[in-house]
Design an enzyme around this catalytic site. Structure first.
Site, PDB file in Angstrom:
ATOM      1  N   CYS A 144      41.285  50.526  21.597  1.00  0.00           N
ATOM      2  CA  CYS A 144      40.386  50.352  20.457  1.00  0.00           C
ATOM      3  C   CYS A 144      41.151  49.544  19.415  1.00  0.00           C
ATOM      4  O   CYS A 144      42.357  49.367  19.518  1.00  0.00           O
ATOM      5  CB  CYS A 144      40.021  51.687  19.835  1.00  0.00           C
ATOM      6  SG  CYS A 144      39.225  52.826  20.967  1.00  0.00           S
ATOM      7  N   ARG A 184      39.653  44.212  21.756  1.00  0.00           N
ATOM      8  CA  ARG A 184      40.233  45.495  22.179  1.00  0.00           C
ATOM      9  C   ARG A 184      39.158  46.546  22.467  1.00  0.00           C
ATOM     10  O   ARG A 184      39.448  47.606  23.013  1.00  0.00           O
ATOM     11  CB  ARG A 184      41.156  46.049  21.085  1.00  0.00           C
ATOM     12  CG  ARG A 184      42.321  45.163  20.760  1.00  0.00           C
ATOM     13  CD  ARG A 184      43.160  45.789  19.669  1.00  0.00           C
ATOM     14  NE  ARG A 184      43.684  47.072  20.064  1.00  0.00           N
ATOM     15  CZ  ARG A 184      44.823  47.247  20.719  1.00  0.00           C
ATOM     16  NH1 ARG A 184      45.558  46.217  21.041  1.00  0.00           N
ATOM     17  NH2 ARG A 184      45.223  48.454  21.042  1.00  0.00           N
ATOM     18  N   TRP A 214      36.379  51.299  22.049  1.00  0.00           N
ATOM     19  CA  TRP A 214      36.231  51.119  23.500  1.00  0.00           C
ATOM     20  C   TRP A 214      36.219  52.531  24.051  1.00  0.00           C
ATOM     21  O   TRP A 214      37.243  53.194  24.153  1.00  0.00           O
ATOM     22  CB  TRP A 214      37.405  50.311  24.062  1.00  0.00           C
ATOM     23  CG  TRP A 214      37.345  50.157  25.538  1.00  0.00           C
ATOM     24  CD1 TRP A 214      38.047  50.855  26.476  1.00  0.00           C
ATOM     25  CD2 TRP A 214      36.547  49.235  26.264  1.00  0.00           C
ATOM     26  NE1 TRP A 214      37.716  50.413  27.731  1.00  0.00           N
ATOM     27  CE2 TRP A 214      36.808  49.423  27.641  1.00  0.00           C
ATOM     28  CE3 TRP A 214      35.621  48.251  25.889  1.00  0.00           C
ATOM     29  CZ2 TRP A 214      36.182  48.682  28.621  1.00  0.00           C
ATOM     30  CZ3 TRP A 214      35.004  47.517  26.875  1.00  0.00           C
ATOM     31  CH2 TRP A 214      35.282  47.732  28.221  1.00  0.00           C
ATOM     32  N   ASN A 266      43.290  55.242  18.115  1.00  0.00           N
ATOM     33  CA  ASN A 266      43.344  54.512  19.378  1.00  0.00           C
ATOM     34  C   ASN A 266      44.286  55.299  20.275  1.00  0.00           C
ATOM     35  O   ASN A 266      45.420  55.566  19.887  1.00  0.00           O
ATOM     36  CB  ASN A 266      43.893  53.099  19.121  1.00  0.00           C
ATOM     37  CG  ASN A 266      44.215  52.358  20.395  1.00  0.00           C
ATOM     38  OD1 ASN A 266      43.563  52.554  21.414  1.00  0.00           O
ATOM     39  ND2 ASN A 266      45.229  51.509  20.347  1.00  0.00           N
ATOM     40  N   GLY A 267      43.807  55.705  21.450  1.00  0.00           N
ATOM     41  CA  GLY A 267      44.639  56.492  22.351  1.00  0.00           C
ATOM     42  C   GLY A 267      43.823  57.602  22.977  1.00  0.00           C
ATOM     43  O   GLY A 267      42.587  57.579  22.931  1.00  0.00           O
ATOM     44  N   GLU A 305      42.611  39.780  47.984  1.00  0.00           N
ATOM     45  CA  GLU A 305      42.636  39.663  46.524  1.00  0.00           C
ATOM     46  C   GLU A 305      43.535  38.497  46.086  1.00  0.00           C
ATOM     47  O   GLU A 305      43.185  37.725  45.195  1.00  0.00           O
ATOM     48  CB  GLU A 305      43.116  40.988  45.912  1.00  0.00           C
ATOM     49  CG  GLU A 305      43.578  40.935  44.466  1.00  0.00           C
ATOM     50  CD  GLU A 305      42.475  40.661  43.460  1.00  0.00           C
ATOM     51  OE1 GLU A 305      41.297  40.543  43.863  1.00  0.00           O
ATOM     52  OE2 GLU A 305      42.786  40.526  42.265  1.00  0.00           O
ATOM     53  N   LYS A 321      42.124  35.351  43.905  1.00  0.00           N
ATOM     54  CA  LYS A 321      42.636  35.029  42.571  1.00  0.00           C
ATOM     55  C   LYS A 321      43.108  33.588  42.510  1.00  0.00           C
ATOM     56  O   LYS A 321      42.853  32.874  41.545  1.00  0.00           O
ATOM     57  CB  LYS A 321      43.758  36.004  42.228  1.00  0.00           C
ATOM     58  CG  LYS A 321      43.789  36.467  40.846  1.00  0.00           C
ATOM     59  CD  LYS A 321      42.916  37.633  40.461  1.00  0.00           C
ATOM     60  CE  LYS A 321      41.516  37.694  40.989  1.00  0.00           C
ATOM     61  NZ  LYS A 321      40.862  38.960  40.763  1.00  0.00           N
ATOM     62  N   GLU A 369      40.051  31.224  42.468  1.00  0.00           N
ATOM     63  CA  GLU A 369      39.285  31.308  41.223  1.00  0.00           C
ATOM     64  C   GLU A 369      39.894  30.540  40.074  1.00  0.00           C
ATOM     65  O   GLU A 369      39.180  29.864  39.340  1.00  0.00           O
ATOM     66  CB  GLU A 369      39.244  32.777  40.757  1.00  0.00           C
ATOM     67  CG  GLU A 369      38.197  33.621  41.338  1.00  0.00           C
ATOM     68  CD  GLU A 369      38.209  34.985  40.663  1.00  0.00           C
ATOM     69  OE1 GLU A 369      39.188  35.730  40.848  1.00  0.00           O
ATOM     70  OE2 GLU A 369      37.243  35.312  39.971  1.00  0.00           O
ATOM     71  N   HIS A 378      43.898  34.946  66.258  1.00  0.00           N
ATOM     72  CA  HIS A 378      42.508  34.824  66.722  1.00  0.00           C
ATOM     73  C   HIS A 378      41.787  33.628  66.082  1.00  0.00           C
ATOM     74  O   HIS A 378      40.570  33.549  66.139  1.00  0.00           O
ATOM     75  CB  HIS A 378      41.743  36.117  66.436  1.00  0.00           C
ATOM     76  CG  HIS A 378      42.285  37.288  67.194  1.00  0.00           C
ATOM     77  ND1 HIS A 378      42.168  37.403  68.566  1.00  0.00           N
ATOM     78  CD2 HIS A 378      42.993  38.374  66.786  1.00  0.00           C
ATOM     79  CE1 HIS A 378      42.762  38.527  68.966  1.00  0.00           C
ATOM     80  NE2 HIS A 378      43.276  39.126  67.903  1.00  0.00           N
ATOM     81  N   LYS A 410      32.027  36.459  33.716  1.00  0.00           N
ATOM     82  CA  LYS A 410      32.753  37.734  33.758  1.00  0.00           C
ATOM     83  C   LYS A 410      31.924  38.828  34.424  1.00  0.00           C
ATOM     84  O   LYS A 410      32.408  39.555  35.266  1.00  0.00           O
ATOM     85  CB  LYS A 410      33.140  38.153  32.334  1.00  0.00           C
ATOM     86  CG  LYS A 410      33.907  39.459  32.252  1.00  0.00           C
ATOM     87  CD  LYS A 410      35.307  39.291  32.796  1.00  0.00           C
ATOM     88  CE  LYS A 410      36.042  40.599  32.982  1.00  0.00           C
ATOM     89  NZ  LYS A 410      37.048  40.525  34.042  1.00  0.00           N
TER      90      LYS A 410
HETATM   91  C1  F6R Z   1      37.356  38.385  40.653  1.00  0.00           C
HETATM   92  C2  F6R Z   1      36.309  38.966  39.839  1.00  0.00           C
HETATM   93  C3  F6R Z   1      35.035  39.326  40.490  1.00  0.00           C
HETATM   94  C4  F6R Z   1      34.594  40.736  40.074  1.00  0.00           C
HETATM   95  C5  F6R Z   1      33.195  41.030  40.613  1.00  0.00           C
HETATM   96  C6  F6R Z   1      32.765  42.456  40.315  1.00  0.00           C
HETATM   97  O1  F6R Z   1      38.496  38.080  39.910  1.00  0.00           O
HETATM   98  O2  F6R Z   1      36.484  39.151  38.665  1.00  0.00           O
HETATM   99  O3  F6R Z   1      35.105  39.205  41.872  1.00  0.00           O
HETATM  100  O4  F6R Z   1      35.540  41.640  40.564  1.00  0.00           O
HETATM  101  O5  F6R Z   1      32.282  40.141  40.036  1.00  0.00           O
HETATM  102  O6  F6R Z   1      32.725  42.704  38.952  1.00  0.00           O
HETATM  103  P1  F6R Z   1      32.646  44.181  38.417  1.00  0.00           P
HETATM  104  O7  F6R Z   1      33.933  44.857  38.737  1.00  0.00           O
HETATM  105  O8  F6R Z   1      32.404  44.051  36.939  1.00  0.00           O
HETATM  106  O9  F6R Z   1      31.497  44.834  39.118  1.00  0.00           O
END
Ligand code: F6R
Length: 607
Positions: free
Chosen positions: A2, A27, A74, A100-101, A480, A484, A487, A503, A602
């Protein structure tokens, strides 16, 4: 996480705090609130949602006062409501706290205080602080704060004001950041410098267990009732840098928080002696969970990889048949479920449309639904029957990093919870709990090697294709790592199970296509070595993620990044950290728009 800002001085606090709090919204931004102390009276303003939605209303109130505190929330304990927004107050409305905590023992304290006659207005852990301070108040605010804090277990960064001791602001810290800004005829307190940098660059960083008393004419800082003379530091950052904690991007800041994320996820949940994990969010379905015979884990993208690791954990340690799917596929399948099936939905945002659609399907079939969610009060957390919050704090960078670490930690805790309901022995429960407690420190040791990882990333930045391989728990980690890199650097990368190379994928391996092999010393290590040799035989370069002390690997791999030893099932929680850093530093070397990669959002709220 927060945001906190406080002011005492000769100016009108309202515009100063408003500007500061807006800078801290990264935050936390689910609700916010202010408390002004003026002429012995307190005025409160609280709203749900981001500040911009109700900013005009706030400004129109024209609050007066040279002493005020505010908070951007948050949520961790208690839903997103106006009642739960900070500041929180005591019974008489004379003492106000922003925090915050996490107060770990808030339930016991709350019950005790209620029995003593205190009346609570919110569901938060923070409110116990206001009542404890009230209980100990004897005319001197800082004395009451000190006594109150002796009773709490957990973490805090807090700012307190009172109409009964109206010429001071008291701040205290334990494991949650707090700084004091020393301006001209004014003092400020804030969670980080970005909130106050427009007014002063002179700051004091509060240390754990310190209590600061700020007055118009000066300040004192105490530790254990003894005054501590502290150095004033000058910050050189600009405002944008300050928001990112001095890091160049939110993504790097969030990766650097991965150790803290594990710590926050396990805080107050580990019962070491009993080898148990306490998950309050599952209490309401504890009995139903005993009868569950199959679990389906569903998530998208990075969250799906967390599910995949969860599948391995649940099968191996809780002895529950588990399967995994991505939201967008699951909703069009015809899954075979019955009343003894439970579905776990994993999501950072809790708003991912594909995951929510799968959740709807499962609810219609009447099966038990659980959420592993970061955002409190999100659709997923409201729609599931029960769940566990990952407590990872806001994730701003589009590419998910620290949220995954929180999800993996939470799934490990759920595994112990369900395992101990079944056949998992006390000694195994204890072992996993003990190893979980050590993890934050192990994560920190990896994060400290980031300059070495940066050098390796710079060496490989010009390759256009990468393979990532891993087996068992580290197969999803390979997926993963590849995601990353794709992306944020726009380099083509693929993840595969080590055993799958032969394979098909091997056809692409040559000197132009390096392979990142996640090969800690575990039950599949020997198999991974065979896979690395297959790559080397085709002239492919290999970067190995290996366990500290394994010197042999250096003879086969071109570069090695070491991670500390932990339990095999917990390895993904830390083996993913170097992959996040590697992707970050390649993207950084290529000058990419790291926090906002092209074509991506996002939270994906459309199908
Ligand atoms: C990858 C990424 C996406 C999310 C996916 C699910 O870096 O950010 O693959 O992981 O869109 O998002 P959430 O977790 O918000 O359901």
């Amino acid at each position: 996480m927060c945001g906190i800002v406080g002011y005492i001085g000769n100016k009108d606090a309202s515009p100063i705090l408003l500007a500061g709090l807006k800078r801290l919204e990264y935050r936390g931004y689910d609700s916010y609130g202010f408390c002004f102390i003026n002429e012995g009276k307190a005025s409160l303003f609280k709203r749900v949602g981001k500040i911009e939605r109700t900013e005009k209303e706030f400004v129109d109130c024209n609050f007066k006062g040279n002493l005020a505190i505010c908070h951007s929330r948050w949520a961790t304990t208690g839903l997103v409501t106006e009642e739960n927004a900070h500041p929180h107050s005591d019974c008489k409305g004379e003492i106000f706290v922003v925090h915050n905590g996490i107060i770990e023992n808030y339930k016991e304290l709350r019950t005790k205080l209620i029995n003593e006659g205190h009346v609570f207005k919110s569901e938060t852990d923070t409110e116990v602080l206001a009542h404890l301070i009230e209980k100990h108040f004897d005319g001197v605010l800082e004395d009451a704060v000190r006594k109150a804090l002796k009773e709490v277990r957990g973490t805090y960064g807090l700012a307190v004001v009172s109409t009964k001791d109206p010429d001071k602001l008291v701040a205290a810290r334990l494991s949650s950041p707090l700084i004091i800004g020393v301006g001209v005829d004014e003092l400020l307190v804030a969670s980080d410098p970005s909130a106050i940098i427009a007014r002063t660059r002179q700051i004091i960083i509060l240390d754990d267990y310190e209590i600061a008393v700020l007055r118009k004419d000066g300040f004192n800082i105490f530790k254990e009732e003894v005054e501590n003379k502290k150095q004033i530091e000058t910050i050189e950052w600009d405002i944008e840098q300050a928001e990112k904690g001095g890091y160049e991007h939110f993504m790097l800041k969030e990766i650097m928080e991965e150790g803290n994320v594990i710590e926050d996820a396990i805080r107050g949940r580990m019962l070491k002696e009993e080898g148990l994990v306490k998950l309050g969010g599952l209490d309401s379905v504890e009995k139903e969970l005993r009868d569950i015979e199959k679990i389906i884990l569903i998530g998208c993208g990075t969250a799906h990889y967390a599910c995949k690791v969860g599948e391995y954990m649940l099968e191996e340690y809780a002895d529950i048949p588990a399967e995994t799917d991505i939201g967008s596929e699951f909703r069009y399948r015809k899954p075979v479920v019955d009343k003894n099936t439970a579905a776990i939905f994993v999501s950072q945002s809790g708003e991912t449309a594909d995951t929510l659609a799968a959740l709807k399907e499962m609810k219609e079939k009447g099966i038990l639904t659980l959420g592993v969610t970061n955002v409190v009060g999100s659709s997923q957390s409201r729609e599931t029957n029960a769940g566990v919050y990952t407590r990872s704090g806001p994730e701003i960078a589009v590419a998910s990093t620290k949220a995954l670490v929180g999800q993996l930690t939470t799934l490990a805790m759920i595994t112990v919870y369900l395992g101990r309901q079944r056949e998992m022995a006390l000694v195994m429960g204890k072992r996993i709990v003990e190893e979980l407690i050590k993890l934050p420190q192990l994560a920190e040791t990896i994060l400290k090697t980031r300059e070495d990882i940066k050098k390796i990333a710079e060496k490989y930045k010009d390759y256009r294709d990468f393979w990532y391989i891993g087996r068992k728990y580290n197969f999803p980690v390979a997926l993963e790592g590849a995601l990353k890199l794709k992306e944020i650097s726009y380099i083509h990368a693929e993840g595969a199970a080590g055993g799958e190379l032969k394979h098909g994928p091997l056809a692409l391996v040559d000197e132009n296509c390096p392979t990142i092999a996640i090969c800690p010393t575990d039950s599949v290590y020997e198999k991974m070595i065979s896979n690395i040799e297959e790559v080397k035989a085709r002239k492919g370069k290999v970067i190995a993620i290996a366990t500290e002390g394994n010197e042999e690997i250096g003879k086969i791999a071109d570069d090695v990044i070491y991670i500390p030893k932990t339990l095999e099932m917990l390895t993904p929680i830390i083996s993913v950290i170097p992959l996040h850093l590697f992707a970050y530093y390649i993207a950084s070397a290529l000058g990419r728009d790291i926090d906002k990669p092209k074509n991506l959002a996002k939270s994906v709220t459309v199908e």
